[in-house]
Design an enzyme around this catalytic site. Structure first.
Site, mmCIF file in Angstrom:
data_model
loop_
_atom_site.group_PDB
_atom_site.id
_atom_site.type_symbol
_atom_site.label_atom_id
_atom_site.label_comp_id
_atom_site.label_asym_id
_atom_site.label_seq_id
_atom_site.Cartn_x
_atom_site.Cartn_y
_atom_site.Cartn_z
ATOM 1 N N LYS A 124 0.858 -1.179 0.000
ATOM 2 C CA LYS A 124 0.000 0.000 0.000
ATOM 3 C C LYS A 124 0.901 1.237 0.000
ATOM 4 C CE LYS A 124 -3.805 1.975 2.783
ATOM 5 N NZ LYS A 124 -4.663 1.768 3.987
ATOM 6 N N SER B 141 -9.608 1.661 3.197
ATOM 7 C CA SER B 141 -8.770 2.425 2.309
ATOM 8 C C SER B 141 -7.748 1.596 1.541
ATOM 9 C CB SER B 141 -8.035 3.503 3.110
ATOM 10 O OG SER B 141 -7.166 2.924 4.061
ATOM 11 N N SER C 242 -9.555 -0.766 7.383
ATOM 12 C CA SER C 242 -9.030 -0.633 6.025
ATOM 13 C C SER C 242 -8.320 -1.836 5.440
ATOM 14 C CB SER C 242 -8.086 0.554 5.947
ATOM 15 O OG SER C 242 -8.834 1.734 5.847
HETATM 16 N N1 GLN Z 1 -12.870 3.999 6.736
HETATM 17 C C1 GLN Z 1 -12.261 4.393 7.969
HETATM 18 C C2 GLN Z 1 -11.838 5.830 7.868
HETATM 19 O O1 GLN Z 1 -12.107 6.405 6.880
HETATM 20 C C3 GLN Z 1 -11.089 3.503 8.281
HETATM 21 C C4 GLN Z 1 -9.943 3.780 7.423
HETATM 22 C C5 GLN Z 1 -8.742 2.988 7.802
HETATM 23 O O2 GLN Z 1 -8.831 1.956 8.456
HETATM 24 N N2 GLN Z 1 -7.596 3.511 7.423
HETATM 25 O O3 GLN Z 1 -11.247 6.377 8.738
#
Ligand code: GLN
Length: 488
Positions: free
Chosen positions: A81, A156, A180
């Site tokens: 990532k 994400s 994420s």
């Molecule tokens: N969707 C959650 C957020 O927007 C979690 C994102 C993540 O785990 N990085 O914060």
């Protein structure tokens, strides 16, 4: 029909490399070729350097033929990532702010992967600074779900999940602050693990919300995830929150842990808003564990209803502080039209950050500001403790919890972009594990009628990854969901 090379499990790649029936150059070329064939539709990557990956592969083959193999990951392609620092490679975090930034150093996770001989292949797309659940917040481009190109892959770590489902890599790394790793794994039909907070070093992981962030391994099987976790886990003196505790041999520990287990079903995770097809698949998984001799126990996590609100106070507060470093001076985008120092900060940040990141910075600054700190931030910290206590009480009665990973399968591109709250609810079942610091794993447990993957989540006690992996593996070995491939 035998599986094409690019869909092989990492454990198979590893065994074939060891047996001399496959070279790292061949498997690396196979994922490169596959990526060339499908990437215009999937768009999982933000950056690819084929020559660099092939050079690493040839170096691995040379090591192996001289009898100096570095172990099971030596020569296996692993994609990262775009949030983990890897010396000499771009580190964009899916943001215009860092569009031209090249990392000067290796994160600890990358250093460990290099030491294990992994072939680091490309950079994977993500929501900007890991804020989002659909990868639509990437400043680069959206990523498609390989099972239905009109739909989002989750986020994400959407690139990390989509690349696996599409056969563009063998293993990937994501990061999980509120879901994420697990949510995109669920939506793309792959396996993803968020380790216990402190299990994997955060050194060189670009910070979003430091008390919640954890790096997570992703793969197309539970065994693959266990292999990758073993390579990246462990204490790191450069991350003061990493825990000094031995790293088990996950593959062995997984086989020793045979159950039967006491499985908890938190009733708050099966209420309104759960898609009926997801519910039905998860209930069939419950029946499977019951047939395996597990005791199924109804449990309650009464503070679950506060989790989303608590998370969006704590995560945004930490983000507002972490993202203060992007000032146009030391890192990243620097406005060309600024007039003086203060204006430089304003303009660079206004131009460099996307809408969702700005929303979070504003929210986080607000909850930390004098007069509101006690009402929001401090109170959220207290509720965080209550949420953790709920779990600890449940774990007095059960070995792990079983829940859906996501309330819904992959939604359509654009469906939730205008409604931040609807987007935030995508993580309703995953964020509590981050608030409580617990390990969580998502694995495929079925498909909807229209062919979209469904994910099952297992939540465990701190450092109980071996049991989660063992229980997930038991399920996986009796089902073939993880062996289905999208037609691309
Ligand atoms: N969707 C959650 C957020 O927007 C979690 C994102 C993540 O785990 N990085 O914060």
């Amino acid at each position: 029909m035998s599986e094409p090379l690019h869909f092989l499990a990492a454990t198979d790649v590893s065994a074939r490399l060891a047996a001399g029936t496959l070279t790292s150059e061949q498997i690396t070329q196979a994922v490169i070729d596959r990526t060339r064939a499908v990437e215009d539709r999937v768009q999982a990557f933000t950056h690819r350097d084929e020559a660099d990956a092939l050079a690493q592969a040839r170096a691995s083959d040379a090591r192996r033929s001289s009898g100096a193999s570095l172990g099971p990951l030596d020569g296996v392609p692993v994609s990262l990532k775009d949030v983990l620092a890897c010396a000499g490679q771009p580190l964009t975090c899916g943001s215009r702010m860092l569009a031209n930034f090249v990392s000067p150093y290796d994160s600890t996770v990358v250093a460990r992967l290099r030491a294990a001989g992994a072939v680091l292949w490309g950079r994977l797309n993500m929501d900007e600074f890991a804020m989002g659940s659909s990868t639509e917040n990437s400043a680069m481009h959206p990523t498609a779900n390989p099972w239905d190109l009109e739909r989002i892959p989750g986020g994400s770590s959407g690139g990390s999940a989509a690349a696996l489902a599409a056969g563009e890599s063998i293993l990937t790394i994501g990061s999980d602050t509120g879901g994420s790793v697990r949510q995109p794994a669920a939506l793309c039909g792959v396996v993803g693990l968020k380790p216990t907070y402190g299990r994997v070093s955060r050194f060189g992981l670009v910070a979003y919300a430091s008390s919640l962030d954890q790096v997570g391994p992703m793969g197309r099987s539970v065994d693959d995830v266990a292999l990758l976790l073993g390579a990246v886990a462990g204490h790191d003196e450069r991350d003061s929150t990493s825990v000094d505790r031995p790293v088990p041999d996950y593959a062995a520990a997984m086989r020793e842990n045979v159950g039967p287990w006491r499985v908890g079903l938190p009733r708050e995770y099966f209420g309104d808003g759960l898609n009926p097809e997801v519910r039905a698949s998860v209930e069939r998984a419950v029946a499977f564990y019951r047939e395996q001799g597990c005791e199924i126990v109804d449990v309650s996590l009464p503070n679950t209803g506060y989790a989303v609100a608590t998370y969006y106070i704590i995560a945004t507060a930490e983000a507002s502080s972490n993202l203060a470093r992007y000032d146009g001076v030391r890192y990243g985008h620097r406005s060309a039209k600024a007039n003086g120092a203060i204006d430089l900060y304003f303009q660079s940040r206004a131009e460099g950050f996307g809408e969702e990141v700005k929303r979070r910075i504003i929210l986080g600054t607000y909850v930390l500001s004098s007069g509101y700190y006690d009402a929001y931030y401090l109170r959220a910290q207290k509720v965080r403790t209550l949420i953790r206590n709920d779990f600890m009480r449940a774990f007095e009665r059960v070995d792990f919890l079983l829940t859906p990973t996501s309330p819904v399968p992959a939604f359509k591109k654009g469906e939730r972009t205008a409604d931040p709250l609807a987007m935030y609810l995508a993580d309703i079942y995953t964020i509590s594990a981050n608030l409580a610091g617990l390990p969580g794993l998502s694995l495929p447990c079925g498909f909807t009628e229209c062919g979209l993957p469904i994910g099952l989540q297992l939540l465990g006690k701190p450092f109980d990854e071996p049991r989660l992996l063992a229980a997930a593996r038991r399920y996986e070995q009796a089902h073939d969901w993880h062996l289905r491939r999208p037609t691309l």
